[in-house]
Design a protein around this motif. Structure first.
Motif, PDB file in Angstrom:
ATOM      1  N   SER A 260      -7.560 -32.409 -47.511  1.00 48.94           N
ATOM      2  CA  SER A 260      -7.534 -31.162 -48.030  1.00 48.94           C
ATOM      3  C   SER A 260      -8.714 -30.984 -48.752  1.00 48.94           C
ATOM      4  CB  SER A 260      -6.305 -30.936 -48.868  1.00 48.94           C
ATOM      5  OG  SER A 260      -6.249 -31.642 -50.128  1.00 48.94           O
ATOM      6  N   GLY A 261      -9.059 -29.750 -49.162  1.00 46.08           N
ATOM      7  CA  GLY A 261     -10.234 -29.239 -49.869  1.00 46.08           C
ATOM      8  C   GLY A 261     -11.407 -28.654 -49.258  1.00 46.08           C
ATOM      9  N   GLY A 262     -11.556 -28.742 -47.801  1.00 48.17           N
ATOM     10  CA  GLY A 262     -12.457 -28.181 -46.953  1.00 48.17           C
ATOM     11  C   GLY A 262     -12.467 -26.617 -47.280  1.00 48.17           C
ATOM     12  N   GLY A 263     -13.433 -26.095 -46.899  1.00 45.31           N
ATOM     13  CA  GLY A 263     -13.627 -24.553 -46.592  1.00 45.31           C
ATOM     14  C   GLY A 263     -14.957 -24.055 -46.407  1.00 45.31           C
ATOM     15  N   LEU A 264     -15.112 -22.656 -46.618  1.00 46.24           N
ATOM     16  CA  LEU A 264     -16.459 -22.356 -46.249  1.00 46.24           C
ATOM     17  C   LEU A 264     -17.257 -21.975 -47.747  1.00 46.24           C
ATOM     18  CD1 LEU A 264     -18.062 -20.593 -44.189  1.00 46.24           C
ATOM     19  CD2 LEU A 264     -16.902 -18.714 -44.819  1.00 46.24           C
TER      20      LEU A 264
ATOM     21  N   PHE B 287     -15.681 -40.093 -43.030  1.00 44.79           N
ATOM     22  CA  PHE B 287     -16.542 -39.879 -41.806  1.00 44.79           C
ATOM     23  C   PHE B 287     -16.430 -38.412 -41.602  1.00 44.79           C
ATOM     24  CE2 PHE B 287     -17.412 -44.103 -40.031  1.00 44.79           C
ATOM     25  CZ  PHE B 287     -16.517 -44.940 -40.905  1.00 44.79           C
ATOM     26  N   ARG B 288     -17.505 -38.004 -40.841  1.00 42.23           N
ATOM     27  CA  ARG B 288     -17.560 -36.665 -40.215  1.00 42.23           C
ATOM     28  C   ARG B 288     -17.802 -36.314 -39.007  1.00 42.23           C
ATOM     29  NH1 ARG B 288     -22.515 -34.347 -44.113  1.00 42.23           N
ATOM     30  NH2 ARG B 288     -24.242 -35.567 -43.072  1.00 42.23           N
ATOM     31  N   ARG B 289     -17.486 -35.299 -38.158  1.00 44.58           N
ATOM     32  CA  ARG B 289     -17.926 -35.074 -37.016  1.00 44.58           C
ATOM     33  C   ARG B 289     -18.265 -33.662 -36.863  1.00 44.58           C
ATOM     34  NH1 ARG B 289     -16.534 -37.371 -32.184  1.00 44.58           N
ATOM     35  NH2 ARG B 289     -14.604 -38.424 -33.058  1.00 44.58           N
TER      36      ARG B 289
ATOM     37  N   GLY C  40      -7.075 -39.815 -41.004  1.00 42.77           N
ATOM     38  CA  GLY C  40      -6.459 -38.408 -41.307  1.00 42.77           C
ATOM     39  C   GLY C  40      -6.698 -37.472 -40.028  1.00 42.77           C
ATOM     40  N   GLN C  41      -6.243 -36.231 -40.120  1.00 40.95           N
ATOM     41  CA  GLN C  41      -6.348 -35.406 -39.001  1.00 40.95           C
ATOM     42  C   GLN C  41      -7.889 -34.548 -39.351  1.00 40.95           C
ATOM     43  OE1 GLN C  41      -4.545 -34.647 -36.215  1.00 40.95           O
ATOM     44  NE2 GLN C  41      -3.875 -36.474 -36.932  1.00 40.95           N
ATOM     45  N   GLY C  42      -8.209 -34.559 -40.549  1.00 42.87           N
ATOM     46  CA  GLY C  42      -9.629 -33.837 -40.742  1.00 42.87           C
ATOM     47  C   GLY C  42      -9.390 -32.635 -41.543  1.00 42.87           C
ATOM     48  N   THR C  43     -10.275 -32.455 -42.128  1.00 42.78           N
ATOM     49  CA  THR C  43     -10.578 -30.782 -42.954  1.00 42.78           C
ATOM     50  C   THR C  43     -12.045 -30.268 -42.558  1.00 42.78           C
ATOM     51  OG1 THR C  43      -9.996 -29.705 -45.068  1.00 42.78           O
ATOM     52  CG2 THR C  43     -11.163 -32.086 -45.023  1.00 42.78           C
ATOM     53  N   GLN C  44     -11.907 -29.135 -42.315  1.00 41.15           N
ATOM     54  CA  GLN C  44     -13.306 -28.204 -41.913  1.00 41.15           C
ATOM     55  C   GLN C  44     -14.015 -28.067 -43.174  1.00 41.15           C
ATOM     56  OE1 GLN C  44     -14.615 -27.632 -38.775  1.00 41.15           O
ATOM     57  NE2 GLN C  44     -16.334 -27.240 -39.939  1.00 41.15           N
TER      58      GLN C  44
ATOM     59  N   GLU D  10     -26.275 -28.629 -42.918  1.00 41.27           N
ATOM     60  CA  GLU D  10     -26.111 -29.725 -41.749  1.00 41.27           C
ATOM     61  C   GLU D  10     -25.092 -30.517 -42.317  1.00 41.27           C
ATOM     62  OE1 GLU D  10     -28.957 -28.825 -43.218  1.00 41.27           O
ATOM     63  OE2 GLU D  10     -30.043 -30.552 -44.182  1.00 41.27           O
ATOM     64  N   ASP D  11     -24.326 -30.293 -43.547  1.00 42.87           N
ATOM     65  CA  ASP D  11     -23.220 -30.879 -43.899  1.00 42.87           C
ATOM     66  C   ASP D  11     -21.823 -30.484 -42.874  1.00 42.87           C
ATOM     67  OD1 ASP D  11     -24.483 -31.091 -47.310  1.00 42.87           O
ATOM     68  OD2 ASP D  11     -24.529 -32.725 -45.599  1.00 42.87           O
ATOM     69  N   THR D  12     -22.096 -29.357 -42.486  1.00 47.53           N
ATOM     70  CA  THR D  12     -20.952 -28.601 -41.544  1.00 47.53           C
ATOM     71  C   THR D  12     -20.488 -29.680 -40.637  1.00 47.53           C
ATOM     72  OG1 THR D  12     -21.951 -26.630 -42.033  1.00 47.53           O
ATOM     73  CG2 THR D  12     -20.504 -26.775 -39.866  1.00 47.53           C
ATOM     74  N   ALA D  13     -19.147 -29.981 -40.778  1.00 46.81           N
ATOM     75  CA  ALA D  13     -18.462 -30.742 -39.855  1.00 46.81           C
ATOM     76  C   ALA D  13     -16.996 -30.866 -40.228  1.00 46.81           C
ATOM     77  CB  ALA D  13     -18.951 -32.236 -40.108  1.00 46.81           C
ATOM     78  N   VAL D  14     -16.053 -31.387 -39.552  1.00 53.02           N
ATOM     79  CA  VAL D  14     -14.740 -31.783 -39.910  1.00 53.02           C
ATOM     80  C   VAL D  14     -14.790 -33.267 -40.534  1.00 53.02           C
ATOM     81  CG1 VAL D  14     -12.602 -32.509 -38.963  1.00 53.02           C
ATOM     82  CG2 VAL D  14     -13.888 -30.632 -37.631  1.00 53.02           C
ATOM     83  N   TYR D  15     -14.483 -33.276 -41.567  1.00 52.85           N
ATOM     84  CA  TYR D  15     -14.300 -34.558 -42.397  1.00 52.85           C
ATOM     85  C   TYR D  15     -13.002 -35.359 -42.460  1.00 52.85           C
ATOM     86  CZ  TYR D  15     -18.647 -33.325 -44.478  1.00 52.85           C
ATOM     87  OH  TYR D  15     -20.084 -32.980 -44.647  1.00 52.85           O
ATOM     88  N   HIS D  16     -12.903 -36.582 -42.244  1.00 56.10           N
ATOM     89  CA  HIS D  16     -11.836 -37.363 -42.031  1.00 56.10           C
ATOM     90  C   HIS D  16     -11.913 -38.502 -42.899  1.00 56.10           C
ATOM     91  CE1 HIS D  16     -10.716 -35.930 -37.792  1.00 56.10           C
ATOM     92  NE2 HIS D  16     -12.227 -35.686 -37.632  1.00 56.10           N
ATOM     93  N   CYS D  17     -10.806 -38.814 -43.409  1.00 55.10           N
ATOM     94  CA  CYS D  17     -10.544 -40.013 -44.106  1.00 55.10           C
ATOM     95  C   CYS D  17     -10.039 -41.167 -43.378  1.00 55.10           C
ATOM     96  CB  CYS D  17      -9.752 -39.697 -45.532  1.00 55.10           C
ATOM     97  SG  CYS D  17      -7.996 -39.413 -45.185  1.00 55.10           S
TER      98      CYS D  17
END
Length: 122
Positions: A7-11, A35-37, A113-117, A86-93
């Motif tokens: 959790s905690g992702g956002g714009l 990790f991030r994609r 995890g499923q990831g947070t954008q 350039e840090d924009t990504a889906v972040y996964h634990c």
């Protein structure tokens, strides 16, 4: 059932900050990582932390991101400061089930995890 929930992702605008959390349930883990994609790119290592708190970072986030964990809460965090587009990504634990050492390779991690954008605008 073992779960990792981010959790905690956002714009956020460039230069801003976000704090990601990853709550683990079902068991405790030794080494954990973020990790991030990014769109159109392969998943890449961001940061990792051992049970005792030894950390390692990808070069591009060193000095801007801080990984930490609260073992009592079975939770890992990623404080991200001075964010860049350039840090924009889906972040996964991710977590390792048996090996205590951190790794930069995604194949060393057994649970995800499923990831947070995270989206950073310029």
């Amino acid at each position: 059932q073992v779960l990792l929930v981010e959790s905690g992702g956002g714009l956020v605008q460039a230069g801003g900050s976000l704090r990601l959390s990853c709550v683990a349930s079902g068991r405790t883990f030794s080494a954990m990582a973020w990790f991030r994609r990014a769109p159109g790119k392969e998943r890449q290592f961001v940061a990792a932390i051992s049970w005792s708190g030894i950390t390692r970072y990808q070069d591009s986030v060193t000095g801007r991101f801080t990984i930490s964990r609260d073992n009592a809460k079975n939770t890992m965090y990623l404080q991200m400061n001075n964010l860049k587009p350039e840090d924009t990504a889906v972040y996964h634990c991710a977590a390792r089930s048996t090996n205590a050492r951190t790794s930069v390779y995604e194949y060393d991690y057994d649970y995800w995890g499923q990831g947070t954008q995270v989206t950073v605008t310029s």
